[in-house]
Enzyme design. Structure first.
Site, PDB file in Angstrom:
ATOM      1  N   LYS A 204       0.841  -1.212   0.000  1.00 47.54           N
ATOM      2  CA  LYS A 204       0.000   0.000   0.000  1.00 47.54           C
ATOM      3  C   LYS A 204       0.871   1.256   0.000  1.00 47.54           C
ATOM      4  O   LYS A 204       0.582   2.240  -0.686  1.00 47.54           O
ATOM      5  CB  LYS A 204      -0.923  -0.012   1.213  1.00 47.54           C
ATOM      6  CG  LYS A 204      -1.964  -1.134   1.174  1.00 47.54           C
ATOM      7  CD  LYS A 204      -2.636  -1.286   2.524  1.00 47.54           C
ATOM      8  CE  LYS A 204      -3.709  -2.376   2.528  1.00 47.54           C
ATOM      9  NZ  LYS A 204      -4.142  -2.714   3.913  1.00 47.54           N
ATOM     10  N   GLY A 303     -12.944  -4.457   5.036  1.00 47.91           N
ATOM     11  CA  GLY A 303     -14.354  -4.764   5.236  1.00 47.91           C
ATOM     12  C   GLY A 303     -15.098  -4.704   3.925  1.00 47.91           C
ATOM     13  O   GLY A 303     -14.743  -3.938   3.029  1.00 47.91           O
TER      14      GLY A 303
END
Lengths: 328, 328
Positions: A204, A303
């Site tokens: 990331k 999520g």
């Protein structure tokens, strides 16, 4: 109203989340985006596996069937791993299709070449969901970079690691115990290596580096360390001094030498640090820019729905851009 | 490269900041925005007052001179107060000029009508700088609203109040003492009424309400309370319990009844609250949305360069939008 054909590649948590949003929010999306999104196909590895939420005729394991959809406007890609995701997106872009990805492993390596190819073919690439799930780090950075120079980015980019460190401090757990707890709650995978080794945060960070500085440091020069060597004794001692361990990914540019330098490791920080208060599975990114100062974004780093929302928001953003190939 | 004519209305701290950025960052802006921004005029109340940073021939106190600039593309408005700012922008929009404002008093009241007028005339309105200075609350919300429903927004929207509360806790100061300190450091105005009464936060909250819910609660139904009645004894007792006073502006919508409800007041919050850790002059906004969950943005809520940067970023954003009237 113009109908827009959409395909979803990969139907794990995130792919299912995108599908759910496109179905359940169809009328809100029509109103807000001005187009009617219709899921034409979903790429899965096994189309015979029963899936209660998606009609069987939408499923395929053949990328050719997706490439053959006439006027396919956009694909949402949520496959795990570098290949075949990269070659799929590469071919789709060549066919004039916009692509939106949540695949950080693929994008940290191939993001630049996908974006260059997209520019050539007049389509767009959305990658908000590759970093920090639903937290709008990419769009915020994209926007501030028009006027600011970014000097440093510091992030808590792995929610699992942050959850474990929070439990070790707050509930006095040992590392293994906190990891087990995270697995029970579904925050950590059965194989937690990528999370706790720092590799997930590293990928990331490289995406953020590419965006902020138009380059990445040489991967082999980046020291990547996970949280697995922190003991509960160390955490206890830190707490007594009012300090906290956080797993922090940092990338910064020295504008004098031109050097871009990154580290990914647990750091002992005090109250004055912008990431001191980030708890549980949250992610956070603190961006230091020459005019704005430090802007920090905090929120759910993973999520189903937050990540899927970020992907659909990417499409909404594309529709407002001049380069967009769809004429509404 | 296309030259773009710009005017600045108001030459206080923020107006000067915009000017500085346009001059000092001219070459970066050319590269990033693809246009060359040229300041054509600056509206001031007294053009004879010596101003070391701007050439005298740019200054005028006549709005007509600004309205008469041929092909004026955008104005940056940083005047204080509702009028004449509103009528100036209204007339400029009518002439086909994009407008970008930092004026929360004006925009909380007239934002809707300016945006409607702008839509009719094919121009855009930027107002990121009206709320939380350099923190990109407006763009983040704009973007997430395409896919999410916002349920509640909680913000620390007045940096001066937050600074005073931070000093009362951290340094045990009385309210008056902390206020004096804030004034010395330039965080509070000579007349601090708007800041400490909650009126400043209230206006910003109304702008957020309009954006998130397309409506504002009736202003007279909003209980607005400042920090001026909090005693150092109360702060001390809160600290002993691990709690903190924060001046919090909240607006929420009940989607069942359709009611939008807002309060602006000091609240006693504990560690689990997303605004617990926001210190000093920072602003923060926690947005609760149905898919994303809670996303919190933190950063400098005021100051010359952060606020001015937000305004120039607004222009960068306009240039990427399809509705933009400038053909590059």
């Amino acid at each position: 109203m113009k109908k827009v054909k959409v395909a979803i590649l990969g139907f794990g948590t995130v792919g299912q989340g995108v599908y759910r949003i496109l179905i359940e929010k169809r009328s809100q999306l029509k109103q807000m985006l001005g187009v009617d999104l219709e899921v034409a196909k979903i790429l899965v590895s096994n189309p015979n596996k029963p899936r209660p939420h998606a009609a069987k005729e939408l499923l395929t394991n053949q990328i050719e069937e997706i490439l053959d959809i006439p006027n396919l406007d956009v694909v949402f890609e949520a496959i795990v791993g570098e290949e075949p995701a990269y070659q799929y997106l590469d071919r789709l872009i060549e066919k004039g299709c916009n692509v939106i990805t949540a695949n950080k492993v693929m994008f940290s390596k191939h993001g630049k070449s996908l974006q260059e190819k997209a520019a050539k073919h007049g389509v767009q690439v959305g990658f908000e969901a590759t970093v920090a799930g639903g937290v709008p780090v990419i769009k915020t950075m994209d926007n501030l970079l028009r006027v600011n120079k970014v000097q440093r980015i510091q992030g808590i980019l792995n929610g699992t690691s942050n959850y474990i460190l929070t439990q070790m401090r707050g509930r006095g757990m040992a590392f293994e115990e906190a990891l087990e707890d995270a697995q029970k709650l579904g925050y950590a995978e059965a194989d937690p290596y990528n999370d706790i080794s720092g590799q997930d945060a590293f990928r990331k960070l490289m995406i953020l580096s590419e965006l902020a500085f138009k380059e990445q440091p040489d991967w082999k020069d980046v020291k990547v360390q996970g949280i697995n060597e922190i003991t509960s004794q160390q955490v206890k001692e830190a707490t007594e001094k009012g300090m906290r361990y956080r797993h922090i990914a940092v990338v910064q540019k020295n504008y004098k030498t031109g050097e871009v330098h990154a580290t990914v490791r647990p750091e002992l920080i005090d109250q004055s640090h912008p990431l001191y208060s980030i708890e549980e599975v949250n992610n956070a990114v603190a961006i230091e820019a020459d005019l704005l100062g430090t802007v920090t974004l905090v929120g759910p780093g993973a999520g189903m729905l937050p990540t899927a929302s970020a992907m659909v928001e990417d499409y909404g953003d594309m529709l407002t851009k001049t380069k967009n190939v769809i004429s509404i």
